[in-house]
Design an enzyme around this catalytic site. Structure first.
Site, PDB file in Angstrom:
ATOM      1  N   TRP A 103       0.829  -1.209   0.000  1.00  0.00           N
ATOM      2  CA  TRP A 103       0.000   0.000   0.000  1.00  0.00           C
ATOM      3  C   TRP A 103       0.857   1.251   0.000  1.00  0.00           C
ATOM      4  O   TRP A 103       0.499   2.263  -0.625  1.00  0.00           O
ATOM      5  CB  TRP A 103      -0.978  -0.035   1.171  1.00  0.00           C
ATOM      6  CG  TRP A 103      -1.864  -1.251   1.086  1.00  0.00           C
ATOM      7  CD1 TRP A 103      -1.836  -2.348   1.892  1.00  0.00           C
ATOM      8  CD2 TRP A 103      -2.857  -1.516   0.078  1.00  0.00           C
ATOM      9  NE1 TRP A 103      -2.758  -3.270   1.454  1.00  0.00           N
ATOM     10  CE2 TRP A 103      -3.392  -2.795   0.347  1.00  0.00           C
ATOM     11  CE3 TRP A 103      -3.332  -0.800  -1.019  1.00  0.00           C
ATOM     12  CZ2 TRP A 103      -4.391  -3.361  -0.440  1.00  0.00           C
ATOM     13  CZ3 TRP A 103      -4.327  -1.364  -1.811  1.00  0.00           C
ATOM     14  CH2 TRP A 103      -4.841  -2.635  -1.516  1.00  0.00           C
ATOM     15  N   ASP A 171      -0.911   6.774   6.718  1.00  0.00           N
ATOM     16  CA  ASP A 171      -2.028   5.888   6.408  1.00  0.00           C
ATOM     17  C   ASP A 171      -2.188   4.947   7.599  1.00  0.00           C
ATOM     18  O   ASP A 171      -1.316   4.124   7.865  1.00  0.00           O
ATOM     19  CB  ASP A 171      -1.707   5.110   5.130  1.00  0.00           C
ATOM     20  CG  ASP A 171      -2.755   4.056   4.770  1.00  0.00           C
ATOM     21  OD1 ASP A 171      -3.708   3.856   5.548  1.00  0.00           O
ATOM     22  OD2 ASP A 171      -2.599   3.422   3.708  1.00  0.00           O
ATOM     23  N   LYS A 195     -11.217  -1.867   7.930  1.00  0.00           N
ATOM     24  CA  LYS A 195     -10.355  -2.819   8.621  1.00  0.00           C
ATOM     25  C   LYS A 195     -10.552  -2.806  10.129  1.00  0.00           C
ATOM     26  O   LYS A 195     -10.241  -3.763  10.805  1.00  0.00           O
ATOM     27  CB  LYS A 195      -8.886  -2.546   8.296  1.00  0.00           C
ATOM     28  CG  LYS A 195      -8.538  -2.792   6.838  1.00  0.00           C
ATOM     29  CD  LYS A 195      -7.068  -2.549   6.583  1.00  0.00           C
ATOM     30  CE  LYS A 195      -6.725  -2.684   5.126  1.00  0.00           C
ATOM     31  NZ  LYS A 195      -6.980  -4.027   4.576  1.00  0.00           N
TER      32      LYS A 195
END
Length: 368
Positions: A103, A171, A195
């Site tokens: 990511w 993030d 998540k």
């Protein structure tokens, strides 16, 4: 009677049962209005109040100062990966990106479309199994971007780096509200909610007020964070239901005792599972011990015990063995292989204990 099911999925993932029940009821009748939240106008007072309450929960739980704005958007982090440099990185400026996983790489790729990128570290050659602490930082970077927790590889920044210049951008998708952080140490904090704090469909971006409006480019209306701040998250129809699921999850977390209480439980859950893996002869964790995540725990077979040509068949056997006990979604990401247990906030200690017991029983079976 069937075993209780424990969902170890990396995302979308386990949510508190209380939040699921309340969200389910709202699908039929929201706030005794006789109207489903799924069909209620986002301009209505009940929805307006719900958004305001959700922001209040976030500010209280995270300790978000008043000089930060909160933006709720659809599009996932894949959209934010381009929106963030579009809003914060000038074409002739540089941003530092720490590449600690897939990511982080995706975020870096998008940033290159808008300005210069300096790769502060890249541990791809080590399958991102550790966090590099010695960063190669620029003298004049607009910001340093990190991925706080790497879902696939099970690594986590235990302490956050300081940028040489500019601000820190993080993030936090997979450890959102899982541990206490000092928001003031960051210029921007963002993440997908699916998540740890909601269902799929909404992202949260927390932005220090003085940072916007500094780039020279013209930003499309929908991709300009200031658009959504000025409109109080109602510029267009927002992901109302996903925000409500977040609202209920944050309410649950507040009643649980807040971030401090859930962090204590999260560390106890992680310690239990890592202890079992460290003591195992058949299974072994893949992340460097000093960088282990308290949210995502990838593990594989010990190559000294399980021959490579037997591993695939034995992996299928283990997953079926676990599933029969109600332990689901344990298959590892293809880039690491093996298995992965995601033990987010809503995963109870009982679920982790059930997994530890399963690992022990399967090990006896293999070694018999």
């Amino acid at each position: 009677m069937a075993n209780k099911v424990y969902n170890f999925s990396a995302g979308p993932s386990v949510l508190p049962e209380q939040a699921l029940k309340e969200a389910s009821a709202a699908c039929i009748d929201f706030e005794n209005s006789g109207i489903s939240i799924l069909s209620m106008s986002h301009r209505s007072k009940p929805i307006d109040n719900m958004f305001a309450e959700t922001e209040e929960y976030l500010r209280e739980l995270m300790g978000i100062p008043e000089n930060y704005d909160i933006v709720f958007l659809g599009g996932g982090c894949s959209l934010l990966f381009c929106m963030l440099p579009m809003n914060f990185l000038n074409q002739d400026a540089t941003a530092d990106y720490a590449l600690t996983g897939v990511w982080a790489n995706k975020a870096c790729k998008e940033a290159k479309l808008f300005g210069n990128v300096n790769v502060a570290c890249d541990t791809k050659s080590e399958t991102y199994s550790r966090i590099e602490k010695n960063l190669n930082l620029s003298d004049n970077a607009s910001y340093l971007h990190i991925t706080a927790n790497n879902t696939i590889y099970g690594t986590e920044w235990q302490s956050f780096p300081k940028p040489k210049s500019g601000f820190l951008m993080a993030d936090v998708s997979s450890d959102f509200l899982a541990r206490k952080i000092n928001v003031s140490d960051f210029g921007v904090i963002y993440g997908g909610a699916q998540k740890n704090i909601s269902c799929a469909g909404v992202t949260v971006t927390i932005i220090r007020k003085d940072l916007l409006g500094k780039v020279d480019r013209t930003i499309p209306t929908m991709l300009n964070f200031q658009t959504h701040i000025d409109a109080k998250n109602m510029f267009n129809t927002p992901p109302v239901f996903a925000v409500y699921v977040m609202n209920r999850t944050l309410k649950w977390l507040k009643e649980f005792g807040g971030v401090e209480a859930i962090e204590k439980l999260n560390r106890e859950k992680a310690a239990l599972l890592y202890s079992a893996l460290d003591a195992s002869k058949v299974f072994v964790g893949t992340a460097a011990k000093e960088d282990r995540s308290i949210m995502n725990v990838p593990f594989v077979f010990n190559k000294d015990v399980v021959a490579a040509d037997k591993a695939d068949d034995l992996a299928k056997e283990f997953l079926e063995f676990a599933k029969a006990r109600g332990l689901q979604q344990l298959k590892g990401h293809r880039s690491v292989g093996g298995f992965r247990a995601s033990i987010y906030n809503a995963m109870p200690m009982e679920g982790v204990q059930a997994l530890v017991d399963c690992l022990g029983d399967f090990e006896k079976k293999v070694l018999a």
